[in-house]
Design an enzyme around this catalytic site. Sequence first.
Site, mmCIF file in Angstrom:
data_model
loop_
_atom_site.group_PDB
_atom_site.id
_atom_site.type_symbol
_atom_site.label_atom_id
_atom_site.label_comp_id
_atom_site.label_asym_id
_atom_site.label_seq_id
_atom_site.Cartn_x
_atom_site.Cartn_y
_atom_site.Cartn_z
ATOM 1 N N TYR A 158 -24.687 -15.580 31.697
ATOM 2 C CA TYR A 158 -24.880 -15.515 30.242
ATOM 3 C C TYR A 158 -24.446 -16.804 29.540
ATOM 4 O O TYR A 158 -24.118 -16.778 28.351
ATOM 5 C CB TYR A 158 -24.130 -14.313 29.667
ATOM 6 C CG TYR A 158 -24.902 -13.004 29.718
ATOM 7 C CD1 TYR A 158 -26.109 -12.851 29.032
ATOM 8 C CD2 TYR A 158 -24.419 -11.904 30.424
ATOM 9 C CE1 TYR A 158 -26.809 -11.651 29.056
ATOM 10 C CE2 TYR A 158 -25.110 -10.691 30.452
ATOM 11 C CZ TYR A 158 -26.306 -10.581 29.761
ATOM 12 O OH TYR A 158 -26.996 -9.390 29.771
ATOM 13 N N PHE B 96 -19.412 -12.712 20.721
ATOM 14 C CA PHE B 96 -19.269 -11.580 21.649
ATOM 15 C C PHE B 96 -19.258 -12.010 23.117
ATOM 16 O O PHE B 96 -19.247 -11.157 24.016
ATOM 17 C CB PHE B 96 -20.389 -10.558 21.406
ATOM 18 C CG PHE B 96 -21.786 -11.136 21.497
ATOM 19 C CD1 PHE B 96 -22.396 -11.366 22.723
ATOM 20 C CD2 PHE B 96 -22.494 -11.452 20.341
ATOM 21 C CE1 PHE B 96 -23.668 -11.897 22.811
ATOM 22 C CE2 PHE B 96 -23.776 -11.993 20.419
ATOM 23 C CZ PHE B 96 -24.357 -12.214 21.663
ATOM 24 N N ARG C 180 -39.508 -5.707 28.008
ATOM 25 C CA ARG C 180 -38.757 -5.684 26.747
ATOM 26 C C ARG C 180 -39.207 -4.520 25.861
ATOM 27 O O ARG C 180 -38.399 -3.944 25.137
ATOM 28 C CB ARG C 180 -38.826 -7.040 26.049
ATOM 29 C CG ARG C 180 -38.054 -8.118 26.865
ATOM 30 C CD ARG C 180 -38.019 -9.478 26.219
ATOM 31 N NE ARG C 180 -37.124 -9.521 25.071
ATOM 32 C CZ ARG C 180 -35.801 -9.731 25.148
ATOM 33 N NH1 ARG C 180 -35.207 -9.877 26.311
ATOM 34 N NH2 ARG C 180 -35.081 -9.774 24.052
ATOM 35 N N THR D 184 -32.326 -4.592 21.141
ATOM 36 C CA THR D 184 -30.959 -4.831 21.624
ATOM 37 C C THR D 184 -29.987 -3.773 21.110
ATOM 38 O O THR D 184 -29.170 -3.245 21.867
ATOM 39 C CB THR D 184 -30.478 -6.220 21.131
ATOM 40 O OG1 THR D 184 -31.471 -7.187 21.472
ATOM 41 C CG2 THR D 184 -29.155 -6.602 21.757
ATOM 42 N N ARG E 292 -33.117 1.925 25.800
ATOM 43 C CA ARG E 292 -31.939 1.776 24.934
ATOM 44 C C ARG E 292 -31.837 2.915 23.928
ATOM 45 O O ARG E 292 -30.736 3.374 23.615
ATOM 46 C CB ARG E 292 -31.950 0.404 24.275
ATOM 47 C CG ARG E 292 -31.521 -0.696 25.274
ATOM 48 C CD ARG E 292 -31.890 -2.068 24.819
ATOM 49 N NE ARG E 292 -31.236 -3.125 25.593
ATOM 50 C CZ ARG E 292 -31.601 -4.399 25.522
ATOM 51 N NH1 ARG E 292 -32.578 -4.781 24.716
ATOM 52 N NH2 ARG E 292 -30.975 -5.307 26.260
ATOM 53 N N HIS F 38 -30.610 -5.337 30.867
ATOM 54 C CA HIS F 38 -30.944 -6.710 30.490
ATOM 55 C C HIS F 38 -32.359 -6.995 30.964
ATOM 56 O O HIS F 38 -32.760 -6.526 32.030
ATOM 57 C CB HIS F 38 -30.002 -7.718 31.177
ATOM 58 C CG HIS F 38 -30.545 -9.121 31.180
ATOM 59 N ND1 HIS F 38 -30.391 -9.961 30.107
ATOM 60 C CD2 HIS F 38 -31.304 -9.793 32.086
ATOM 61 C CE1 HIS F 38 -31.022 -11.111 30.379
ATOM 62 N NE2 HIS F 38 -31.579 -11.026 31.566
ATOM 63 N N GLU G 17 -33.411 -16.834 36.152
ATOM 64 C CA GLU G 17 -32.578 -15.640 36.370
ATOM 65 C C GLU G 17 -32.899 -14.975 37.716
ATOM 66 O O GLU G 17 -32.004 -14.469 38.386
ATOM 67 C CB GLU G 17 -32.760 -14.662 35.209
ATOM 68 C CG GLU G 17 -32.162 -15.184 33.908
ATOM 69 C CD GLU G 17 -32.377 -14.252 32.731
ATOM 70 O OE1 GLU G 17 -31.944 -14.611 31.620
ATOM 71 O OE2 GLU G 17 -32.978 -13.172 32.903
#
Length: 137
Positions: free
Chosen positions: A49, A57, A85, A91, A102, A115, A126
Amino acid sequence: IERTLSIIKPDATRRNLTGKINAKFEEGGLRIVAQKRIRLTKEQAGQFYAVHKERPFYDELCEFMSSAPVVVQVLEGENAIARNREIMGATNPADAAPGTIRAEFAESVGENSVHGSDAPETAAQEIAFFFSGIEIV
Ligand code: ATP
Ligand code: MG
């Protein structure tokens, strides 16, 4: 055909939700072409990250991501990055569309169950962070 990197986060592995989350990906048209369960160190979470290093955060995020095992996976399909997504939802679970991962499972904006990569370049980076070519089938 496109690939994206997905992580089932500690809040979800703790609550034994791996199977329910994988069903959302498969029902949404994505194929799980690589998958492993690992425990990140705080340093590894920080490296993953690193783009968020200056965000307020960041420390909380790295603590959380190393607090329990995660499932890292490569998802493949048409427009896999955008499709994933959509399947994940916004988020913040309060803003996530009904039926998304979510909306159904996330506990907060930080502990939000999954994620997903956000662009082709980050997806490639990634995926390479966690997997070698022969692990993706
Ligand atoms: P991800 O990158 O995990 O798929 P995202 O792209 O929807 O999520 P980002 O803005 O990239 O969201 O933030 C990365 C992660 O940092 C979020 O998924 C969440 O776990 C955490 N995060 C983001 N915003 C906050 C916040 N305001 N407070 C706490 N944690 C946050
Ligand atoms: Mg992101």
